[in-house]
Write a protein that holds these residues in place. Structure first.
Motif, short mmCIF file in Angstrom:
data_model
loop_
_atom_site.label_atom_id
_atom_site.label_comp_id
_atom_site.label_asym_id
_atom_site.label_seq_id
_atom_site.Cartn_x
_atom_site.Cartn_y
_atom_site.Cartn_z
N VAL A 25 39.11 39.88 33.03
CA VAL A 25 40.32 39.98 34.24
C VAL A 25 40.72 38.47 33.51
O VAL A 25 39.01 37.27 33.18
CB VAL A 25 39.74 39.08 35.92
CG1 VAL A 25 40.74 39.09 36.35
CG2 VAL A 25 39.41 40.81 36.17
N ALA B 86 38.03 30.78 40.73
CA ALA B 86 38.14 31.99 41.20
C ALA B 86 37.51 32.34 40.00
O ALA B 86 36.50 33.72 39.80
CB ALA B 86 40.38 32.71 40.68
N LEU C 140 34.30 35.84 40.73
CA LEU C 140 35.25 36.57 39.79
C LEU C 140 33.49 37.04 38.45
O LEU C 140 33.09 38.71 38.85
CB LEU C 140 35.63 37.02 38.44
CG LEU C 140 37.44 36.77 39.22
CD1 LEU C 140 38.72 36.58 38.16
CD2 LEU C 140 37.62 38.25 39.76
N ARG D 26 30.90 38.49 40.71
CA ARG D 26 30.55 39.96 40.84
C ARG D 26 30.67 41.12 40.18
O ARG D 26 31.25 42.24 39.65
CB ARG D 26 32.30 39.36 42.02
CG ARG D 26 32.30 39.08 43.12
CD ARG D 26 32.69 39.01 44.05
NE ARG D 26 33.86 40.52 44.29
CZ ARG D 26 34.89 40.60 44.92
NH1 ARG D 26 35.43 39.20 45.80
NH2 ARG D 26 35.45 41.60 45.26
N ALA E 24 32.90 40.72 36.73
CA ALA E 24 33.92 40.82 35.78
C ALA E 24 33.67 40.34 34.37
O ALA E 24 32.74 39.10 35.00
CB ALA E 24 34.75 39.87 37.15
N VAL F 122 35.23 37.71 32.60
CA VAL F 122 36.05 36.94 32.64
C VAL F 122 36.88 36.37 31.74
O VAL F 122 35.59 35.49 30.83
CB VAL F 122 36.06 36.19 34.08
CG1 VAL F 122 36.66 34.83 34.81
CG2 VAL F 122 35.76 36.79 35.44
N ALA G 190 39.44 37.15 43.86
CA ALA G 190 38.30 38.09 43.19
C ALA G 190 38.84 39.56 43.82
O ALA G 190 38.69 40.41 43.43
CB ALA G 190 37.22 37.73 42.92
N LEU H 86 39.81 42.31 42.05
CA LEU H 86 38.63 43.68 41.26
C LEU H 86 39.28 44.62 42.52
O LEU H 86 38.85 46.35 42.12
CB LEU H 86 37.57 43.21 42.20
CG LEU H 86 37.28 42.11 40.93
CD1 LEU H 86 36.06 41.84 40.85
CD2 LEU H 86 37.20 42.58 39.24
#
Length: 377
Positions: free
Chosen positions: A7, A19, A23, A26, A28, A30, A354, A358
């Motif tokens: 992302v 953000a 993200l 969680r 991701a 990034v 997020a 996602l």
């Protein structure tokens, strides 16, 4: 096991830093891009302090989002070890019949918020630094106070990097384009494909997205700092304050206790034609409205400011932010046009971004905002 999503976060400021943190937390992958660097003072996230409050003048439906933000503010402070917020209370003042005072009392009653209604006599004794007029009401929002904007953006961005995010500083994004089930981000260094993007470019939204069907009105915001005459601002209680009318204004005693910061509402801000050439010089005539406000409502402050700063904010016609997938680019999530209300909400909005990037939806109650695509479960 589902593949780890890549992302991009375009603009690592007020919303983008949060953000990126949510993200990365969680799982991701990034990658952030910022035309300057997190914590810069060229957008809206400057001025040493911003107000956090639980009660809301504009719409009581913001209150559940403020509660979500409240928990995330605590979490971000714990994870970074920095004081990003201090709860000092916030005085909300204005004519009883003014619609914003009615809305704030509605939000308090509807959500059972911790507050205190203070009459004129009690206010004069307890908070002698303020002068209210006949017909005014004063409400103390107890679960309120100030936030540190520059430190918050820096801290959220650094926390995201600790969790694995990569941030490209001084790297403006030139184009965001859909590509199959993803998006392509183009900078001067080349192009890169991502599964999704969160677009949080603040005052540069019209430049980057000229075909957006919703106009964001970018305004030049002046903040001014004044020194108290005596010790009326030095009491144990030093709440932030907002006055609804006849001129909407707000203020915050500085954390060091030396000055009081003041700001004004949208109507008193000048339009910004080009966010890349912001006029950062404040002319003497721009101070007239501050002088009158101090004379009428805050006589304990010396009338000549000791510090002036200029920032930018983006406003929508409805004063509600633009949230959701970009038209024609379902994997690009836009957060824009928070109309001066956004900083206190920023951890919640970062979490919502997020969700959308996602999962494609969020359970948070954002339907009353200007949602751009499918955002609810």
């Amino acid at each position: 096991m589902a593949a780890r999503k890549r992302v991009a976060v375009v603009g690592v400021g007020t919303m983008g830093s949060q953000a990126a943190w949510r993200l990365a937390a969680r799982g991701a992958e990034v990658v952030g891009f910022d035309r300057f660097a997190p914590g810069h003072d060229r957008g809206a996230a400057g001025g040493e302090t911003r107000i956090f409050r639980s009660a809301h003048f504009e719409d009581s439906r913001y209150v559940p989002l403020l509660r979500h933000a409240d928990g995330l503010w605590r979490r971000l402070q714990e994870e970074t070890g920095r004081e990003l917020r201090r709860l000092t209370g916030c005085l909300l003042m204005g004519p009883t019949e003014h619609h914003q005072m009615a809305t704030v009392l509605q939000s308090i009653a509807e959500h059972d918020l911790d507050h205190e209604v203070i009459d004129a006599e009690a206010l004069a004794k307890r908070f002698p630094q303020y002068r209210i007029e006949d017909g005014d009401a004063a409400v103390l929002d107890r679960h309120a106070g100030f936030l540190r904007p520059e430190l918050t953006v820096l801290s959220a961005a650094r926390r995201a990097e600790e969790l694995g995010a990569k941030i490209h500083r001084y790297t403006p994004v030139r184009e965001i384009a859909p590509s199959g089930d993803g998006v392509v981000i183009s900078t001067d260094a080349g192009s890169e494909r991502f599964d999704a993007a969160v677009v949080t470019v603040g005052p540069w939204v019209n430049d980057l997205l000229p075909d957006l069907p919703w106009e964001v009105d970018v305004r030049r915001v002046v903040s001014a700092w004044f020194v108290p005459v005596g010790d009326t601002w030095a009491g144990e209680e030093r709440p932030a304050f907002i006055r609804t009318a006849p001129v909407h204004c707000y203020g915050l005693p500085s954390p060091d206790g030396v000055t009081v910061k003041m700001g004004l509402s949208r109507q008193l801000h000048r339009p910004v034609a080009d966010p890349n050439s912001l006029d950062r010089t404040v002319q003497p005539e721009e101070l007239d409205v501050f002088t009158e406000l101090l004379r009428r409502h805050l006589p304990g402050l010396l009338p000549d400011p000791v510090r002036l700063s200029v920032f930018m904010e983006g406003y929508t016609e409805s004063s509600r932010p633009l949230v959701g997938p970009l038209p024609g680019a379902e994997n690009a999530i836009l957060l824009a046009g928070f109309s001066g209300h956004g900083f206190k909400l920023s951890p919640a909005m970062g979490d919502i971004a997020a969700d959308l990037a996602l999962d494609g939806h969020t359970d948070q109650p954002i339907e009353f905002m200007t949602t751009l695509g499918r955002t609810a479960a």
